[in-house]
Enzyme design. Structure first.
Site, PDB file in Angstrom:
ATOM      1  CB  CYS A  18     -23.408  20.674 -40.716  1.00 34.11           C
ATOM      2  SG  CYS A  18     -24.549  20.073 -41.960  1.00 34.11           S
ATOM      3  CG  HIS A  21     -19.966  18.083 -40.384  1.00 34.23           C
ATOM      4  ND1 HIS A  21     -21.037  17.293 -40.041  1.00 34.23           N
ATOM      5  CD2 HIS A  21     -20.315  18.710 -41.541  1.00 34.23           C
ATOM      6  CE1 HIS A  21     -21.986  17.441 -40.942  1.00 34.23           C
ATOM      7  NE2 HIS A  21     -21.567  18.288 -41.862  1.00 34.23           N
ATOM      8  CG  ASN A  53     -23.806  16.028 -43.732  1.00 36.45           C
ATOM      9  OD1 ASN A  53     -24.056  16.168 -42.529  1.00 36.45           O
ATOM     10  ND2 ASN A  53     -23.508  17.043 -44.511  1.00 36.45           N
TER      11      ASN A  53
END
Ligand code: UT7
Length: 319
Positions: free
Chosen positions: A113, A246, A276
């Site tokens: 990520c 993020h 996500n």
């Protein structure tokens, strides 16, 4: 001085939208639980046969168009992804060929990520050192392919998508990438991982996560990375116009904002509609905020992320 100036961004989301209610028909969860604990309402899922490279190519084409650059200009492509089309060659090689870029280097970068922040920093270093002139930095994922769709602790969180930016080396005093901060702590390897891979199991594996432990690490380390990126640039945090984090969980965004006394109105959130999307989430959110007119030329933008590894980092950019 030579700076990597961000000339344009683009993004792409697969057309199929998966709602919380639909997920609740598959696993023991509910729309209420997902919204309350994560802020996520829906996520996009790639169609059968739609690959990470397909998403990356769409986002890259838009970014090039907005930047006013063509395939002839690009001499570096970095694709941040955890879900490459194949074990090898790099997804970036396929992206390069599809875009008609016939010069320079193209490679994938794996920091889960945090991948986009790591890729942005890597491309910035190459541009500032004169190794390339115009870079495409892409975050692209088909995380749906590595989900365990029976694990309610993870399958409700992730989605697919891609975002891209064009960076160009320019003689600049003001605009461009101002500072980056990257960090990995491999001791936390087992908090977020796949239970397979080419060398260990000869398979891809599925995502496994100790969610609440990652949550605590995220708030602490993302805050630290943001302060470090600002300190390196000698810029106070309150000079930042927009925070583009993020998009793992709205509660992480809120927790970081509270910890650093940031006005939540300055934090770009796409978590409700995208979930996500791992390495794609930061450039997707940046593109949304540019397109809706929030992020403008001259604004100071701080991007930040944390992911498997654990990895984390931040990048301060004058648009
Ligand atoms: O992108 C990389 C970084 N990733 C992250 O930053 C993710 C970080 N973690 C998180 O966002 C949160 O920890 C989660 C959203 C994953 C979980 O939220 P939480 O508030 O930390 O819940 P928890 O894991 O402590 O679980 C609480 C309860 C458990 O039930 P019991 O043991 O209390 O009976 C879980 O089994 O919630 C249960 N649970 C669910 N219930 C309904 C876990 N997932 C679900 C679900 N629906 N989807």
């Amino acid at each position: 001085m030579i700076r990597s100036v961000l000339l344009g961004a683009g993004s792409y989301l697969p057309s199929h939208v998966l709602s919380n209610d639909e997920l609740a028909r598959r696993v023991d969860t509910s729309n209420e639980w997902i919204v309350e604990r994560t802020g996520i309402r829906e996520r996009h899922i790639a169609a059968d046969g739609e690959k990470t490279s397909d998403l990356a190519i769409q986002a890259a084409r838009l970014a090039l168009e907005i930047a006013g650059r063509t395939a002839e200009d690009v001499d570096l492509i970095v694709v941040a992804t955890t879900t490459p089309d194949l074990t090898f060659p790099a997804t970036a090689a396929r992206v390069q060929a599809a875009l008609g870029v016939h010069q320079g280097a193209a490679f994938d970068l794996q920091a889960v990520c945090s991948g986009f922040i790591f890729a942005l920093s890597t491309a910035d270093n190459a541009l500032v050192r004169g190794q390339a002139k115009t870079a495409l930095v892409i975050g692209a994922e088909t995380f749906s392919r590595i989900m365990d769709w029976e694990d309610r602790g993870t399958c409700v969180l992730f989605g697919d998508g891609a975002g891209a930016v064009v960076l160009e080396a320019q003689q600049e005093a003001e605009r461009g990438v101002i500072s980056t901060f990257l960090r990995t702590d491999g001791r936390m390897h087992d908090l977020l991982f796949t239970d397979g891979g080419p060398s260990q199991t000869q398979s891809t594996g599925k995502v496994r996560m100790v969610g609440n432990a990652v949550f605590r690490q995220a708030v602490e380390h993302i805050s630290g990375a943001m302060l470090e990126a600002c300190a390196r640039a000698q810029v106070p945090l309150d000079a930042v116009d927009w925070f583009v984090p993020h998009q793992a969980n709205q509660r992480i965004l809120d927790g970081v904002a509270r910890k650093l006394a940031i006005d939540p109105a300055k934090v770009v959130s796409t978590v409700a509609l995208h979930g996500n999307t791992s390495a794609a989430s930061v450039p997707l959110a940046l593109d949304v905020a540019i397109r809706d007119g929030r992020v403008k030329k001259g604004d100071l933008v701080l991007m930040e992320a944390l992911g498997g590894g654990l990895t984390w980092g931040a990048a301060l950019v004058r648009m």
